[in-house]
Design an enzyme around this catalytic site. Structure first.
Site, PDB file in Angstrom:
ATOM      1  N   ARG A 196       0.807  -0.994   0.130  1.00 61.07           N
ATOM      2  CA  ARG A 196       0.152  -0.020  -0.015  1.00 61.07           C
ATOM      3  C   ARG A 196       1.125   1.676  -0.179  1.00 61.07           C
ATOM      4  O   ARG A 196       1.928   1.535   0.995  1.00 61.07           O
ATOM      5  CB  ARG A 196      -1.362  -0.287   0.880  1.00 61.07           C
ATOM      6  CG  ARG A 196      -1.529   0.901   1.592  1.00 61.07           C
ATOM      7  CD  ARG A 196      -2.455   1.146   2.935  1.00 61.07           C
ATOM      8  NE  ARG A 196      -3.227   2.440   2.710  1.00 61.07           N
ATOM      9  CZ  ARG A 196      -3.091   3.262   4.552  1.00 61.07           C
ATOM     10  NH1 ARG A 196      -2.606   2.995   4.596  1.00 61.07           N
ATOM     11  NH2 ARG A 196      -3.625   4.590   3.693  1.00 61.07           N
ATOM     12  N   ASP A 256      -3.300   4.691  -2.851  1.00 63.21           N
ATOM     13  CA  ASP A 256      -4.559   5.104  -2.018  1.00 63.21           C
ATOM     14  C   ASP A 256      -5.302   6.614  -2.915  1.00 63.21           C
ATOM     15  O   ASP A 256      -6.459   6.591  -3.083  1.00 63.21           O
ATOM     16  CB  ASP A 256      -4.343   5.619  -1.111  1.00 63.21           C
ATOM     17  CG  ASP A 256      -4.516   4.990  -0.031  1.00 63.21           C
ATOM     18  OD1 ASP A 256      -4.896   3.628   0.244  1.00 63.21           O
ATOM     19  OD2 ASP A 256      -4.429   4.979   1.355  1.00 63.21           O
ATOM     20  N   HIS A 271     -16.498   6.038   3.873  1.00 64.51           N
ATOM     21  CA  HIS A 271     -15.089   5.289   4.100  1.00 64.51           C
ATOM     22  C   HIS A 271     -15.308   5.958   5.900  1.00 64.51           C
ATOM     23  O   HIS A 271     -14.638   6.836   5.543  1.00 64.51           O
ATOM     24  CB  HIS A 271     -14.068   5.431   3.659  1.00 64.51           C
ATOM     25  CG  HIS A 271     -13.008   4.425   4.194  1.00 64.51           C
ATOM     26  ND1 HIS A 271     -12.656   3.052   3.730  1.00 64.51           N
ATOM     27  CD2 HIS A 271     -12.215   4.834   5.269  1.00 64.51           C
ATOM     28  CE1 HIS A 271     -11.554   2.525   4.114  1.00 64.51           C
ATOM     29  NE2 HIS A 271     -11.550   3.448   5.202  1.00 64.51           N
ATOM     30  N   GLY A 286      -9.113   7.335  10.353  1.00 62.14           N
ATOM     31  CA  GLY A 286      -9.155   8.244   9.305  1.00 62.14           C
ATOM     32  C   GLY A 286     -10.599   8.354   8.262  1.00 62.14           C
ATOM     33  O   GLY A 286     -11.072   7.196   8.071  1.00 62.14           O
ATOM     34  N   CYS A 323     -14.240   6.719  18.383  1.00 60.08           N
ATOM     35  CA  CYS A 323     -15.737   6.877  18.442  1.00 60.08           C
ATOM     36  C   CYS A 323     -16.871   5.909  18.958  1.00 60.08           C
ATOM     37  O   CYS A 323     -17.468   6.611  19.531  1.00 60.08           O
ATOM     38  CB  CYS A 323     -15.878   6.306  16.543  1.00 60.08           C
ATOM     39  SG  CYS A 323     -17.644   6.989  16.652  1.00 60.08           S
ATOM     40  N   GLY A 353     -14.183   0.872  10.056  1.00 55.43           N
ATOM     41  CA  GLY A 353     -14.384   0.366  11.467  1.00 55.43           C
ATOM     42  C   GLY A 353     -16.104   0.590  11.546  1.00 55.43           C
ATOM     43  O   GLY A 353     -16.485   0.289  12.372  1.00 55.43           O
ATOM     44  N   ILE A 354     -16.536   2.576  11.375  1.00 61.32           N
ATOM     45  CA  ILE A 354     -17.019   3.092  12.453  1.00 61.32           C
ATOM     46  C   ILE A 354     -18.341   2.995  11.242  1.00 61.32           C
ATOM     47  O   ILE A 354     -19.247   2.232  11.846  1.00 61.32           O
ATOM     48  CB  ILE A 354     -17.268   4.675  12.096  1.00 61.32           C
ATOM     49  CG1 ILE A 354     -15.812   4.642  13.096  1.00 61.32           C
ATOM     50  CG2 ILE A 354     -18.101   5.506  12.593  1.00 61.32           C
ATOM     51  CD1 ILE A 354     -15.277   6.529  13.303  1.00 61.32           C
ATOM     52  N   GLY A 355     -17.821   2.843   9.667  1.00 58.45           N
ATOM     53  CA  GLY A 355     -19.815   2.233   8.644  1.00 58.45           C
ATOM     54  C   GLY A 355     -19.875   1.770   8.983  1.00 58.45           C
ATOM     55  O   GLY A 355     -20.789   1.618   8.765  1.00 58.45           O
TER      56      GLY A 355
END
EC number: 2.7.2.1
Length: 398
Positions: free
Chosen positions: A89, A146, A206, A210, A282, A329-331
């Site tokens: 990446r 990215d 996303h 971040g 979060c 992760g949050i979504g």
């Protein structure tokens, strides 16, 4: 002969994340995370068959030491000879790279040229790349950027309204990030909904520490929230997101802060952490907000409001909205944030299905809007490592 495996590496300035994948099944056979690199207490944690163990790296606490330890672990499990190629990446390929590419000296020079666009990330990616070349001799290396996915953005979306010689001389423009995730999720969303991605107008959020959001039409990025760097856009874990640029002059004059101090504050001490005074996580913010903590409540409210506002603008960029997609992760896990965001979006014809929203967590994909909604909102787990593995296998001829 057993199928060749792909090693995927993601290097940060003080960390190295790795995974060995079967490109066919997507199964992860081994994963690792090296932390505190370049410090005396550096270590690497391996996970194989659900079992974890830690290896001390203090003798060689750099990226090369981490890759050497990874090679030893692969040998111990008889996996070293099965690695066919290595995928990396890379945060920024600037305008040089609109797709993934097989590494040669020219590509390494190109990544070096893009260091000013990702000064925290690209040097670390190069350290990992050089370590892999030296320890896994003769294996092909592929870099996956990215920024590549966003190279289809039109000029009106990527240009800043500043004197154009700054773009021509220094490449000052919007590049975006999380492109590998967006590419994977756009494909998966179309597959999940049984549609051709070229027929879907998508807004994909996303959301992790971040966070960014992208408008996708005809399978391509049309606009995105992150800019020259990942600081622009949404409220994030420790990043401010959008802010009046004159804040730099204001703080330099009134708080006697340097450009470096202000940049660090906006990147590392702002966002959910800065607003709440508590945490960048979060989950903690949600828990404390529910208990009545004012700072946590405000942080959550601001995160949700900014996100909802951006969804509206990205629907314009996509030319309409067929699918709103939550990932990261949050979504993927916060039913609370998804429900509250969709609460703002009734004007787009979206209505939450509370039961479906609760089910779509912990790796479960699902439509989370009611059948009478004019568009769908859907949760699709991302898998950047698998996308990198697919590109690596394709470009190295495996």
């Amino acid at each position: 002969m057993s199928q060749k495996l792909i090693l995927v590496l993601n290097c940060g300035s003080s960390s190295l994340k790795g995974a060995v994948l079967d490109n066919g099944s997507g199964e992860v056979l081994l994963s690792c995370l090296a932390e505190k690199l370049n410090l005396p207490d550096a270590y690497i944690t391996f996970k194989v068959n659900g079992e974890k163990h830690k290896v001390d790296l203090s003798a060689h606490p750099d990226h090369t030491g981490a890759v050497e330890a990874l090679m030893e672990e692969l040998k111990a499990h008889g996996l070293d000879s099965r690695i066919g190629a290595i995928g990396h990446r890379v945060v920024s390929g600037g305008e040089l790279y609109s797709e993934s590419i097989l590494v040669d000296d020219e590509v390494i020079a190109g990544i070096e040229k893009c260091i000013p666009l990702a000064p925290l990330h690209n040097p670390a990616h190069l350290l990992g790349l050089r370590a892999a070349q030296s320890i896994f001799k003769g294996l092909p290396n592929v870099v996956v950027f990215d920024t590549s996915f966003h190279q289809t953005m039109p000029e009106v979306a990527y240009k800043y309204a500043v004197p154009q010689e700054l773009y021509e001389k220094y490449g000052l423009r919007r590049y975006g990030a999380h492109g590998t995730s967006y590419r994977f999720v756009a494909d998966e969303t179309a597959r999940f909904l049984g549609k051709d991605k070229k027929d879907l107008r998508m807004v994909i959020a996303h959301l992790g520490n971040g966070a960014s959001i992208t408008a996708v039409a005809n399978g391509e990025s049309r606009d995105t929230s992150m800019g020259l760097t990942p600081l622009e856009g949404l409220v994030m874990g420790t990043r401010s997101g959008d802010i009046d640029p004159s804040v730099f002059g204001f703080l330099a004059e009134n708080a006697n802060m340097t450009i470096a101090q202000i940049t660090e504050m906006l990147n590392k001490k702002s966002g959910l952490l800065g607003i709440s005074g508590l945490s960048n996580d979060c989950r903690t913010i949600e828990e404390e907000a529910a208990k009545g903590h004012k700072g946590a409540k405000l942080a959550l409210d601001m995160f949700i409001y900014r996100l909802a506002k951006y969804i509206g603008s990205m629907a314009v960029a996509a030319g309409g909205l067929d699918a709103l997609v939550f990932t990261g992760g949050i979504g993927e896990n916060s039913d609370i944030i998804r429900e509250r965001v969709i609460g703002y979006l009734g004007f787009l014809g979206l209505n939450i299905d509370q039961e479906a929203n609760l089910k779509a967590r912990f790796g479960n994909a699902g439509v989370i809007t009611t059948a009478d909604s004019k568009a769908v909102a859907v949760v699709i787990p991302t898998n950047e490592e698998l996308m990198i593995a697919h590109d690596t296998a394709r470009l190295s001829g495996l």
